[in-house]
Design a protein around this motif. Structure first.
Motif, PDB file in Angstrom:
ATOM      1  N   ASP A   1      40.217  35.674  45.637  1.00 51.82           N
ATOM      2  CA  ASP A   1      40.768  35.936  44.310  1.00 51.82           C
ATOM      3  C   ASP A   1      39.662  36.070  43.271  1.00 51.82           C
ATOM      4  O   ASP A   1      39.739  36.921  42.376  1.00 51.82           O
ATOM      5  CB  ASP A   1      41.743  34.827  43.916  1.00 51.82           C
ATOM      6  CG  ASP A   1      43.079  34.949  44.641  1.00 51.82           C
ATOM      7  OD1 ASP A   1      43.319  36.001  45.243  1.00 51.82           O
ATOM      8  OD2 ASP A   1      43.868  33.985  44.612  1.00 51.82           O
TER       9      ASP A   1
ATOM     10  N   ALA B   1      42.971  40.955  32.347  1.00 53.77           N
ATOM     11  CA  ALA B   1      44.166  41.277  33.128  1.00 53.77           C
ATOM     12  C   ALA B   1      44.012  40.824  34.573  1.00 53.77           C
ATOM     13  O   ALA B   1      44.948  40.293  35.178  1.00 53.77           O
ATOM     14  CB  ALA B   1      44.430  42.783  33.068  1.00 53.77           C
ATOM     15  N   HIS B   2      42.810  41.011  35.147  1.00 51.75           N
ATOM     16  CA  HIS B   2      42.565  40.581  36.522  1.00 51.75           C
ATOM     17  C   HIS B   2      42.561  39.064  36.642  1.00 51.75           C
ATOM     18  O   HIS B   2      43.059  38.508  37.619  1.00 51.75           O
ATOM     19  CB  HIS B   2      41.233  41.159  37.018  1.00 51.75           C
ATOM     20  CG  HIS B   2      41.379  42.477  37.698  1.00 51.75           C
ATOM     21  ND1 HIS B   2      41.831  43.592  37.037  1.00 51.75           N
ATOM     22  CD2 HIS B   2      41.165  42.859  38.986  1.00 51.75           C
ATOM     23  CE1 HIS B   2      41.876  44.614  37.889  1.00 51.75           C
ATOM     24  NE2 HIS B   2      41.490  44.192  39.075  1.00 51.75           N
TER      25      HIS B   2
ATOM     26  N   LYS C   1      44.239  37.006  34.750  1.00 51.52           N
ATOM     27  CA  LYS C   1      45.626  36.568  34.614  1.00 51.52           C
ATOM     28  C   LYS C   1      46.374  36.722  35.935  1.00 51.52           C
ATOM     29  O   LYS C   1      47.203  35.878  36.292  1.00 51.52           O
ATOM     30  CB  LYS C   1      46.321  37.395  33.523  1.00 51.52           C
ATOM     31  CG  LYS C   1      47.732  36.932  33.203  1.00 51.52           C
ATOM     32  CD  LYS C   1      48.316  37.739  32.050  1.00 51.52           C
ATOM     33  CE  LYS C   1      49.733  37.260  31.718  1.00 51.52           C
ATOM     34  NZ  LYS C   1      50.312  38.029  30.583  1.00 51.52           N
ATOM     35  N   LYS C   2      46.020  37.756  36.689  1.00 51.44           N
ATOM     36  CA  LYS C   2      46.702  38.047  37.951  1.00 51.44           C
ATOM     37  C   LYS C   2      46.179  37.196  39.103  1.00 51.44           C
ATOM     38  O   LYS C   2      46.954  36.687  39.915  1.00 51.44           O
ATOM     39  CB  LYS C   2      46.526  39.530  38.278  1.00 51.44           C
ATOM     40  CG  LYS C   2      47.275  40.010  39.499  1.00 51.44           C
ATOM     41  CD  LYS C   2      47.117  41.518  39.661  1.00 51.44           C
ATOM     42  CE  LYS C   2      47.880  42.040  40.867  1.00 51.44           C
ATOM     43  NZ  LYS C   2      47.713  43.523  41.023  1.00 51.44           N
ATOM     44  N   TYR C   3      44.845  37.055  39.184  1.00 52.75           N
ATOM     45  CA  TYR C   3      44.239  36.406  40.346  1.00 52.75           C
ATOM     46  C   TYR C   3      43.601  35.045  40.054  1.00 52.75           C
ATOM     47  O   TYR C   3      43.498  34.209  40.938  1.00 52.75           O
ATOM     48  CB  TYR C   3      43.156  37.317  40.943  1.00 52.75           C
ATOM     49  CG  TYR C   3      43.663  38.633  41.435  1.00 52.75           C
ATOM     50  CD1 TYR C   3      44.529  38.701  42.529  1.00 52.75           C
ATOM     51  CD2 TYR C   3      43.291  39.819  40.812  1.00 52.75           C
ATOM     52  CE1 TYR C   3      44.998  39.924  42.989  1.00 52.75           C
ATOM     53  CE2 TYR C   3      43.760  41.045  41.267  1.00 52.75           C
ATOM     54  CZ  TYR C   3      44.606  41.095  42.356  1.00 52.75           C
ATOM     55  OH  TYR C   3      45.064  42.301  42.814  1.00 52.75           O
TER      56      TYR C   3
ATOM     57  N   TRP D   1      45.382  44.180  48.202  1.00 51.13           N
ATOM     58  CA  TRP D   1      46.593  44.970  48.331  1.00 51.13           C
ATOM     59  C   TRP D   1      47.188  44.809  49.715  1.00 51.13           C
ATOM     60  O   TRP D   1      46.478  44.728  50.707  1.00 51.13           O
ATOM     61  CB  TRP D   1      46.269  46.436  48.080  1.00 51.13           C
ATOM     62  CG  TRP D   1      47.475  47.298  47.941  1.00 51.13           C
ATOM     63  CD1 TRP D   1      48.122  47.618  46.786  1.00 51.13           C
ATOM     64  CD2 TRP D   1      48.187  47.948  48.996  1.00 51.13           C
ATOM     65  NE1 TRP D   1      49.197  48.426  47.059  1.00 51.13           N
ATOM     66  CE2 TRP D   1      49.267  48.648  48.415  1.00 51.13           C
ATOM     67  CE3 TRP D   1      48.032  47.993  50.372  1.00 51.13           C
ATOM     68  CZ2 TRP D   1      50.167  49.391  49.148  1.00 51.13           C
ATOM     69  CZ3 TRP D   1      48.932  48.733  51.121  1.00 51.13           C
ATOM     70  CH2 TRP D   1      49.983  49.425  50.510  1.00 51.13           C
TER      71      TRP D   1
ATOM     72  N   GLN E   1      53.600  44.881  48.667  1.00 57.86           N
ATOM     73  CA  GLN E   1      53.545  44.996  47.213  1.00 57.86           C
ATOM     74  C   GLN E   1      54.272  46.225  46.666  1.00 57.86           C
ATOM     75  O   GLN E   1      54.322  46.422  45.463  1.00 57.86           O
ATOM     76  CB  GLN E   1      52.081  45.011  46.749  1.00 57.86           C
ATOM     77  CG  GLN E   1      51.364  43.685  46.955  1.00 57.86           C
ATOM     78  CD  GLN E   1      49.918  43.744  46.558  1.00 57.86           C
ATOM     79  OE1 GLN E   1      49.027  43.703  47.380  1.00 57.86           O
ATOM     80  NE2 GLN E   1      49.652  43.852  45.285  1.00 57.86           N
TER      81      GLN E   1
ATOM     82  N   GLU F   1      42.653  48.917  37.044  1.00 56.96           N
ATOM     83  CA  GLU F   1      42.337  48.444  38.387  1.00 56.96           C
ATOM     84  C   GLU F   1      41.781  49.565  39.253  1.00 56.96           C
ATOM     85  O   GLU F   1      42.269  50.694  39.235  1.00 56.96           O
ATOM     86  CB  GLU F   1      43.587  47.858  39.037  1.00 56.96           C
ATOM     87  CG  GLU F   1      43.307  47.113  40.325  1.00 56.96           C
ATOM     88  CD  GLU F   1      44.476  46.253  40.766  1.00 56.96           C
ATOM     89  OE1 GLU F   1      44.452  45.765  41.900  1.00 56.96           O
ATOM     90  OE2 GLU F   1      45.404  46.055  39.954  1.00 56.96           O
TER      91      GLU F   1
END
Length: 487
Positions: A54, A81-82, A84-86, A275, A279, A457
């Motif tokens: 991550d 953004a990354h 927040k996601k990972y 990925w 998903q 991304e």
């Protein structure tokens, strides 16, 4: 279970006790971290690998931002953004969030990657640069109270300039400011200063943002971050060298070495694929649809499709790579057999059944170990484990002239667009080149430069590329249909 070894803290690091109602009771009271305390808690192998992967996804996108020449604000937005996601890491004032759990994962991921990337000068350099950028992004996103709490918790070896000394050198300090005199007076009046040796703030010295006297740099508080960033960089650089010396002892651990090796390979490739085919909501496709769908494929899969169509055959690893891609794209087993049988038109049914049908069923988990094999990610294709010339990333393995010809033929790239992609390839960033091609070829669907496959991304998987491309066309067609009905 793995237990991280407790390492004695360096003697030049001093932490100061402080009280804050937001951090009371927290094992890790600060969101900002210079990582001088290795993790001393039990972790499973899965947690060990997941935390590192991550974090690697975030660092890989930071590298991509640098290669693509994104502005600082764009880099902050994409990195945020990354994260927040990972890799979420909430501020100390956040409520109803397990901040210690987030910070444990952050620390674990950092130290695992430190082990993986201490193996060569290039890996250490790239890791240091990406980690420093991540720290800067987090520092910029922290509020003043959080920054001050972090600064007060550590000994940065700076000296606060008192009012009397400030008066003595007032004219020299004042000369650093620019703008109208009234504005400079107001800024100077409320400013506080720190003294450090000038070698610690070379960036401020080169931009003439500090006053120098007797080897000391007088740093205004608004530029305090330069000292903190330099401290972070210096500390991590030394820590990476120390880690490199300890690596031979880790080679004896057969559990960790494969994980660390794969992580370092992924970072060298510039990609960390998170990925998977779960998903997306994919529809089943038929053998007859593949030719028309190939316009959505990335260049690696278009290359294999072209060779298969031209030669009516693909070598083993080419079949494996392309077959798994089509499987994840939504091609069911019966349609897969029909597709490959039709493609291998130069051989008899008996030869096809004997040589190829078993392998196709095996890749779907219907023969042998009956494992559900995943399609190959960009990192696996960029650094293949075999010598087969059909298992390739065109952006990395094609001769530049051949790649330029392929891009012009398959995507009609020309002029500035083609030159930009080729310049990125020559600089050694194949995944960035692939992402830029996606942006160029999907401009009609509203994709702009810098957006990648969405949210900034980068492409990390061939199926990710194809899936997003197909969804964009569906959305675009839906919009056009609605517009026609309204009209």
């Amino acid at each position: 279970m793995l237990k991280a070894r407790t390492v004695r803290k360096p003697t030049n690091v001093e932490e100061k006790p402080s009280f804050d109602e937001n951090t009371f009771g927290l094992e890790y009271p600060h969101r900002l971290n210079v990582y001088d305390r290795p993790p001393a808690f039990d972790v499973t192998l899965e947690e060990f690998e997941t935390a590192a992967l991550d974090r690697l996804r975030v660092l890989a996108e930071i590298e991509s931002s640098a290669v693509r020449g994104r502005s600082w604000e764009e880099t902050k937005s994409v990195t945020g953004a990354h994260c927040k996601k990972y890799l979420p890491l909430h501020s100390s004032s956040a409520k109803y969030i397990d901040r210690d759990a987030e910070r444990r994962k952050d620390i674990l991921g950092h130290f695992v990657l430190r082990l993986a990337f201490s193996r060569s000068d290039e890996l250490r350099r790239r890791f240091l640069k990406a980690e420093l950028t991540l720290f800067k992004v987090r520092y910029d996103d922290s509020d003043m109270a959080e920054r001050e709490a972090f600064s007060e918790s550590r000994n940065f070896n700076w000296v606060k300039v008192d009012d009397e000394e400030k008066k003595v050198i007032r004219s020299q300090l004042f000369s650093v400011y620019s703008g109208p005199k009234a504005t400079r007076e107001a800024l100077f009046k409320q400013e506080t200063y720190l003294k450090v040796r000038w070698t610690r703030v070379p960036d401020l010295v080169s931009h003439r943002k500090v006053f120098l006297k007797g080897g000391w740099a007088y740093v205004p508080s608004r530029e305090q971050s330069s000292i903190i960033f330099q401290e972070f960089e210096s500390h991590l650089e030394q820590a990476l060298l120390l880690t490199a010396k300890s690596l031979p002892r880790l080679d004896e651990d057969t559990r960790l070495d494969p994980i660390l090796t794969n992580l370092s390979k992924g970072f060298l490739a510039g990609v960390a694929s998170g990925w998977n085919d779960d998903q997306i909501d994919k529809d089943h496709i038929t053998a007859d649809m593949i030719d028309s769908l190939s316009k959505h494929f990335p260049l690696c899969m278009q290359h294999l499709h072209f060779k298969l169509t031209k030669d009516r055959h693909l070598p083993h690893f080419g079949r494996l790579q392309y077959g798994l891609f089509l499987k994840v794209l939504g091609l069911p087993i019966d349609e897969a057999i029909a597709f490959w049988r039709r493609s291998f038109s130069k051989i008899t049914d008996d030869e096809f059944n004997k040589k190829y049908k078993y392998n196709i069923r095996h890749s779907y988990g219907l023969e042998g170990r009956k494992a559900n094999y995943s399609a190959l990610s960009c990192s696996q294709i960029l650094i293949p484990s075999n010598k087969d010339s059909n298992w390739v990333c065109p952006y990395k393995h094609f001769a530049h002239e051949n790649l330029s010809t392929a891009l012009a033929a398959r995507y009609q790239l020309a002029g500035t667009d083609l030159s930009e992609v080729m310049a990125t390839v020559k600089a050694g960033h194949p995944h960035v080149a692939c992402t830029r091609v996606f942006e160029i070829t999907h401009a009609a669907q509203g994709i702009k430069k810098g957006e990648g496959i969405g949210g900034g991304e980068s492409v990390t998987h061939p199926n990710q590329y194809a899936a997003v491309s197909i969804e964009l066309e569906k959305a675009s067609s839906g919009t056009k249909s609605e517009a026609m009905v309204v009209g």
